[in-house]
Design a protein around this motif. Structure first.
Motif, PDB file in Angstrom:
ATOM      1  N   ALA A 122      19.674  -4.470  -5.403  1.00  0.00           N
ATOM      2  CA  ALA A 122      20.994  -5.009  -5.070  1.00  0.00           C
ATOM      3  C   ALA A 122      20.859  -6.343  -4.345  1.00  0.00           C
ATOM      4  O   ALA A 122      21.590  -7.297  -4.636  1.00  0.00           O
ATOM      5  CB  ALA A 122      21.763  -4.009  -4.210  1.00  0.00           C
ATOM      6  N   TYR A 123      19.901  -6.408  -3.445  1.00  0.00           N
ATOM      7  CA  TYR A 123      19.703  -7.668  -2.718  1.00  0.00           C
ATOM      8  C   TYR A 123      19.211  -8.759  -3.671  1.00  0.00           C
ATOM      9  O   TYR A 123      19.677  -9.906  -3.612  1.00  0.00           O
ATOM     10  CB  TYR A 123      18.700  -7.482  -1.581  1.00  0.00           C
ATOM     11  CG  TYR A 123      18.597  -8.696  -0.690  1.00  0.00           C
ATOM     12  CD1 TYR A 123      19.552  -8.938   0.299  1.00  0.00           C
ATOM     13  CD2 TYR A 123      17.566  -9.620  -0.849  1.00  0.00           C
ATOM     14  CE1 TYR A 123      19.484 -10.058   1.104  1.00  0.00           C
ATOM     15  CE2 TYR A 123      17.485 -10.750  -0.048  1.00  0.00           C
ATOM     16  CZ  TYR A 123      18.447 -10.960   0.924  1.00  0.00           C
ATOM     17  OH  TYR A 123      18.384 -12.085   1.722  1.00  0.00           O
ATOM     18  N   ALA A 124      18.295  -8.390  -4.558  1.00  0.00           N
ATOM     19  CA  ALA A 124      17.767  -9.362  -5.524  1.00  0.00           C
ATOM     20  C   ALA A 124      18.854  -9.871  -6.460  1.00  0.00           C
ATOM     21  O   ALA A 124      18.815 -11.022  -6.915  1.00  0.00           O
ATOM     22  CB  ALA A 124      16.632  -8.729  -6.326  1.00  0.00           C
ATOM     23  N   LEU A 125      19.847  -9.045  -6.739  1.00  0.00           N
ATOM     24  CA  LEU A 125      20.948  -9.414  -7.631  1.00  0.00           C
ATOM     25  C   LEU A 125      22.082 -10.123  -6.899  1.00  0.00           C
ATOM     26  O   LEU A 125      23.137 -10.367  -7.479  1.00  0.00           O
ATOM     27  CB  LEU A 125      21.486  -8.168  -8.337  1.00  0.00           C
ATOM     28  CG  LEU A 125      20.578  -7.569  -9.413  1.00  0.00           C
ATOM     29  CD1 LEU A 125      21.085  -6.191  -9.835  1.00  0.00           C
ATOM     30  CD2 LEU A 125      20.493  -8.497 -10.623  1.00  0.00           C
ATOM     31  N   ASN A 126      21.873 -10.418  -5.613  1.00  0.00           N
ATOM     32  CA  ASN A 126      22.856 -11.148  -4.818  1.00  0.00           C
ATOM     33  C   ASN A 126      24.150 -10.359  -4.606  1.00  0.00           C
ATOM     34  O   ASN A 126      25.231 -10.934  -4.470  1.00  0.00           O
ATOM     35  CB  ASN A 126      23.172 -12.515  -5.445  1.00  0.00           C
ATOM     36  CG  ASN A 126      23.822 -13.467  -4.458  1.00  0.00           C
ATOM     37  OD1 ASN A 126      23.512 -13.458  -3.270  1.00  0.00           O
ATOM     38  ND2 ASN A 126      24.741 -14.286  -4.949  1.00  0.00           N
ATOM     39  N   ILE A 127      24.038  -9.026  -4.613  1.00  0.00           N
ATOM     40  CA  ILE A 127      25.220  -8.191  -4.348  1.00  0.00           C
ATOM     41  C   ILE A 127      25.621  -8.343  -2.883  1.00  0.00           C
ATOM     42  O   ILE A 127      24.790  -8.248  -1.976  1.00  0.00           O
ATOM     43  CB  ILE A 127      24.936  -6.727  -4.716  1.00  0.00           C
ATOM     44  CG1 ILE A 127      24.880  -6.595  -6.252  1.00  0.00           C
ATOM     45  CG2 ILE A 127      25.992  -5.779  -4.141  1.00  0.00           C
ATOM     46  CD1 ILE A 127      24.541  -5.219  -6.754  1.00  0.00           C
ATOM     47  N   LEU A 128      26.913  -8.585  -2.671  1.00  0.00           N
ATOM     48  CA  LEU A 128      27.436  -8.908  -1.347  1.00  0.00           C
ATOM     49  C   LEU A 128      27.373  -7.739  -0.382  1.00  0.00           C
ATOM     50  O   LEU A 128      27.040  -7.886   0.799  1.00  0.00           O
ATOM     51  CB  LEU A 128      28.879  -9.400  -1.477  1.00  0.00           C
ATOM     52  CG  LEU A 128      29.637  -9.723  -0.180  1.00  0.00           C
ATOM     53  CD1 LEU A 128      28.949 -10.862   0.566  1.00  0.00           C
ATOM     54  CD2 LEU A 128      31.083 -10.088  -0.501  1.00  0.00           C
ATOM     55  N   GLY A 129      27.713  -6.551  -0.859  1.00  0.00           N
ATOM     56  CA  GLY A 129      27.727  -5.390   0.016  1.00  0.00           C
ATOM     57  C   GLY A 129      27.879  -4.104  -0.752  1.00  0.00           C
ATOM     58  O   GLY A 129      28.258  -4.097  -1.932  1.00  0.00           O
ATOM     59  N   LEU A 130      27.594  -2.998  -0.088  1.00  0.00           N
ATOM     60  CA  LEU A 130      27.653  -1.690  -0.723  1.00  0.00           C
ATOM     61  C   LEU A 130      28.218  -0.659   0.237  1.00  0.00           C
ATOM     62  O   LEU A 130      27.971  -0.715   1.447  1.00  0.00           O
ATOM     63  CB  LEU A 130      26.255  -1.230  -1.154  1.00  0.00           C
ATOM     64  CG  LEU A 130      25.553  -2.013  -2.263  1.00  0.00           C
ATOM     65  CD1 LEU A 130      24.076  -1.650  -2.301  1.00  0.00           C
ATOM     66  CD2 LEU A 130      26.203  -1.749  -3.615  1.00  0.00           C
ATOM     67  N   ASN A 131      28.991   0.270  -0.304  1.00  0.00           N
ATOM     68  CA  ASN A 131      29.273   1.503   0.411  1.00  0.00           C
ATOM     69  C   ASN A 131      28.205   2.523   0.035  1.00  0.00           C
ATOM     70  O   ASN A 131      27.647   2.478  -1.066  1.00  0.00           O
ATOM     71  CB  ASN A 131      30.655   2.057   0.043  1.00  0.00           C
ATOM     72  CG  ASN A 131      31.782   1.282   0.702  1.00  0.00           C
ATOM     73  OD1 ASN A 131      32.740   0.897   0.045  1.00  0.00           O
ATOM     74  ND2 ASN A 131      31.680   1.051   2.002  1.00  0.00           N
ATOM     75  N   VAL A 132      27.931   3.422   0.941  1.00  0.00           N
ATOM     76  CA  VAL A 132      26.901   4.437   0.732  1.00  0.00           C
ATOM     77  C   VAL A 132      27.489   5.786   1.115  1.00  0.00           C
ATOM     78  O   VAL A 132      28.093   5.928   2.183  1.00  0.00           O
ATOM     79  CB  VAL A 132      25.656   4.168   1.607  1.00  0.00           C
ATOM     80  CG1 VAL A 132      24.577   5.197   1.316  1.00  0.00           C
ATOM     81  CG2 VAL A 132      25.128   2.765   1.373  1.00  0.00           C
ATOM     82  N   THR A 133      27.334   6.763   0.230  1.00  0.00           N
ATOM     83  CA  THR A 133      27.807   8.100   0.579  1.00  0.00           C
ATOM     84  C   THR A 133      26.805   9.136   0.113  1.00  0.00           C
ATOM     85  O   THR A 133      25.653   8.801  -0.215  1.00  0.00           O
ATOM     86  CB  THR A 133      29.232   8.337   0.024  1.00  0.00           C
ATOM     87  OG1 THR A 133      29.734   9.566   0.542  1.00  0.00           O
ATOM     88  CG2 THR A 133      29.260   8.357  -1.489  1.00  0.00           C
ATOM     89  N   VAL A 134      27.213  10.401   0.094  1.00  0.00           N
ATOM     90  CA  VAL A 134      26.309  11.523  -0.182  1.00  0.00           C
ATOM     91  C   VAL A 134      25.513  11.265  -1.458  1.00  0.00           C
ATOM     92  O   VAL A 134      26.083  10.867  -2.470  1.00  0.00           O
ATOM     93  CB  VAL A 134      27.146  12.817  -0.324  1.00  0.00           C
ATOM     94  CG1 VAL A 134      26.261  14.006  -0.642  1.00  0.00           C
ATOM     95  CG2 VAL A 134      27.931  13.070   0.965  1.00  0.00           C
ATOM     96  N   PRO A 135      24.178  11.472  -1.415  1.00  0.00           N
ATOM     97  CA  PRO A 135      23.386  12.047  -0.311  1.00  0.00           C
ATOM     98  C   PRO A 135      22.551  11.013   0.443  1.00  0.00           C
ATOM     99  O   PRO A 135      21.483  11.347   0.966  1.00  0.00           O
ATOM    100  CB  PRO A 135      22.468  13.004  -1.071  1.00  0.00           C
ATOM    101  CG  PRO A 135      22.154  12.244  -2.344  1.00  0.00           C
ATOM    102  CD  PRO A 135      23.398  11.444  -2.673  1.00  0.00           C
ATOM    103  N   HIS A 136      22.995   9.768   0.496  1.00  0.00           N
ATOM    104  CA  HIS A 136      22.132   8.676   0.949  1.00  0.00           C
ATOM    105  C   HIS A 136      22.416   8.133   2.352  1.00  0.00           C
ATOM    106  O   HIS A 136      21.746   7.191   2.791  1.00  0.00           O
ATOM    107  CB  HIS A 136      22.242   7.510  -0.041  1.00  0.00           C
ATOM    108  CG  HIS A 136      21.955   7.876  -1.455  1.00  0.00           C
ATOM    109  ND1 HIS A 136      20.863   8.621  -1.838  1.00  0.00           N
ATOM    110  CD2 HIS A 136      22.643   7.595  -2.605  1.00  0.00           C
ATOM    111  CE1 HIS A 136      20.876   8.776  -3.161  1.00  0.00           C
ATOM    112  NE2 HIS A 136      21.938   8.176  -3.642  1.00  0.00           N
TER     113      HIS A 136
END
Length: 475
Positions: free
Chosen positions: A54-68
């Protein structure tokens, strides 16, 4: 979308039912930000690569939910103080060299409380439940300066762990743990209360973690973290006693809004947009409940050791539903064990209790169109009336097993009279042969489950549902 569109998303497993894409793309549209939000299904073993990718693809941000939510912390550049304290992250924000992790559950709950005009400074509070949501609520109340937090929980081990953690974190003995049944020991007053368990969540509605009306006389304002149904049994109790209650929908909304504003500094989601988002969620939830009701209930029957409970729990977990067991419901209603009911009242009285329970469940379905996964006691279908009631409830699936499987699975079980004595195999074989025709008559379909693991049985049931729909008790 164009070459300047920034991308955000959510990583989870499963992720298909997430409403975050619907809401986050609404926020982008309403605030005029060139942003697209997409779901990513990420298996646990691929989490590190997913964050790096995600970082390499220049993704701005992420939500994270179950199970991570816990594991992802190992792969972050920085972690916000609240997220570090809670020990869970649900939002990643891009920074130089990686992502910074935040927990927006706590500020989301706090914002929903403040929106109701509730001030926690020096306020006496009650918290029901010591799970993940309870941890966030306890942290919020303690950090906001609550004078005392009475923690009610069934497991005192979990309650003590949460108590010790919060009290150490804030440097004062603010949390006071009590068994759930000892709520009467809480001094009289009007407390701010958070109900953080899943008790009363759709489809297992109509129940509350505490039913005693006297308890609710102590509740001034309350939040139930559940948002489906819109008004839980807990909330009804609070309002009946003169208190004010809100559900968890605003908490859900605000934690997503806070994530969006973290990705877009200086951008604010206005109240009109939040109102539209709330309406969108309510409509989607209503549609989901309608679809679930049309799909019908799933009732699992069969001989002891067939795996009814294990399969039901696995199916319910996979589909985000709640499973109930007839024996459990009867024990709760009677306030005693099944063996004691047999010993004190006799088998006929127990069978009548099963029939009355089925009648209630049928009435509940007809009145509320609520879906459920139901595991049925092995002897329940013996009554003809019960067999007819089962088919009114929905799809009945008979899990077929041999005596070899029963004896293998229940080896060492000393709670079942049938498995005691010198002729156990003969007793089991005779009873299975006698009951097979009854189980077949009671069911819409049957599945051979000998030698098949639980996930495969769940898949087989899903295939039956897809190929042969059952509506209103009929194929």
């Amino acid at each position: 979308m164009d070459g300047k569109t920034r991308v955000c998303g959510i990583i989870a497993n499963p992720v298909e039912h997430s409403m975050s894409p619907l809401l986050q793309n609404l926020y982008a549209k309403r605030t005029g930000v060139n942003l697209a939000y997409v779901p990513y299904k990420v298996k646990e073993e691929n989490l590190e690569q997913a964050v790096e990718g995600a970082y390499a693809l220049n993704i701005l941000g992420l939500n994270v939910t179950v199970p991570h939510k816990q594991t992802v912390m190992k792969y972050l550049k920085e972690i916000d103080e609240t997220a570090a304290d809670i020990g869970a992250v649900n939002t990643l924000v891009r920074m130089d060299g990686g992502y910074k992790g935040y927990n927006t559950d706590v500020p989301g709950l706090l914002r929903s409380v403040r929106e109701e005009g509730i001030v926690l400074k020096d306020r006496a509070c009650i918290l029901i439940g010591a799970g993940g949501a309870g941890k966030a609520a306890a942290y919020m109340m303690a950090k906001e300066g609550a004078s005392v937090i009475y923690l009610l929980n069934r497991s005192q081990e979990k309650a003590k762990a949460l108590t010790d953690w919060v009290n150490k974190l804030v440097g004062r003995d603010v949390v006071k743990p009590l068994p759930l049944g000892d709520h009467g020991k809480i001094p009289d007053g009007k407390y701010f209360t958070v109900q953080s368990t899943s008790v009363g969540m759709h489809p297992n509605v109509g129940v509350a973690p505490i039913e005693d009306p006297a308890f609710y006389q102590k509740v001034g304002e309350a939040v139930d973290v559940i948002y489906t149904p819109a008004k839980t049994r807990f909330m009804e109790h609070v309002e009946a006693a003169g208190g004010r209650a809100i559900n968890g929908l605003n908490m859900l909304l605000y934690q997503g809004v806070i994530s969006y504003e973290l990705w877009n500094p200086g951008v604010k989601v206005d109240e009109e947009t939040i109102t539209e988002a709330r309406t969108t969620i309510e409509e989607r939830l209503a549609a989901s409940r309608k679809a679930a009701a049309w799909k019908g209930n799933l009732i699992l029957i069969g001989f002891m050791g067939a795996g009814k409970t294990c399969v039901g729990e696995a199916y319910a977990k996979k589909h985000g539903l709640t499973m109930v067991d007839t024996d459990y419901l009867i024990r709760e209603e009677a306030g005693t064990s099944i063996s004691d009911i047999f010993a004190e009242r006799g088998e006929e009285a127990f069978r009548q209790m099963e029939t009355e329970l089925l009648k209630k469940l049928v009435a509940n379905r007809e009145n509320k169109s609520e879906r459920m996964i139901l595991s049925v006691g092995g002897g329940l279908p013996l009554r003809k009336e019960n067999r007819e009631l089962l088919k009114k409830l929905g799809r009945v699936v008979y899990l077929r097993v041999t005596a070899d499987t029963v004896l293998k699975r229940l080896k060492g079980d000393t709670t079942r009279p049938l498995l005691q004595g010198s002729d156990v195999r003969e007793n089991v074989e005779t009873l299975i042969e006698k009951r097979n025709p009854i189980y077949e008559e009671s069911s819409h379909q049957s599945l051979e489950v000998d030698g098949i693991d639980i996930p495969e049985v769940v898949k087989a049931i899903e295939k039956l549902e897809k190929e042969t729909p059952v509506y209103d008790g009929k194929q």
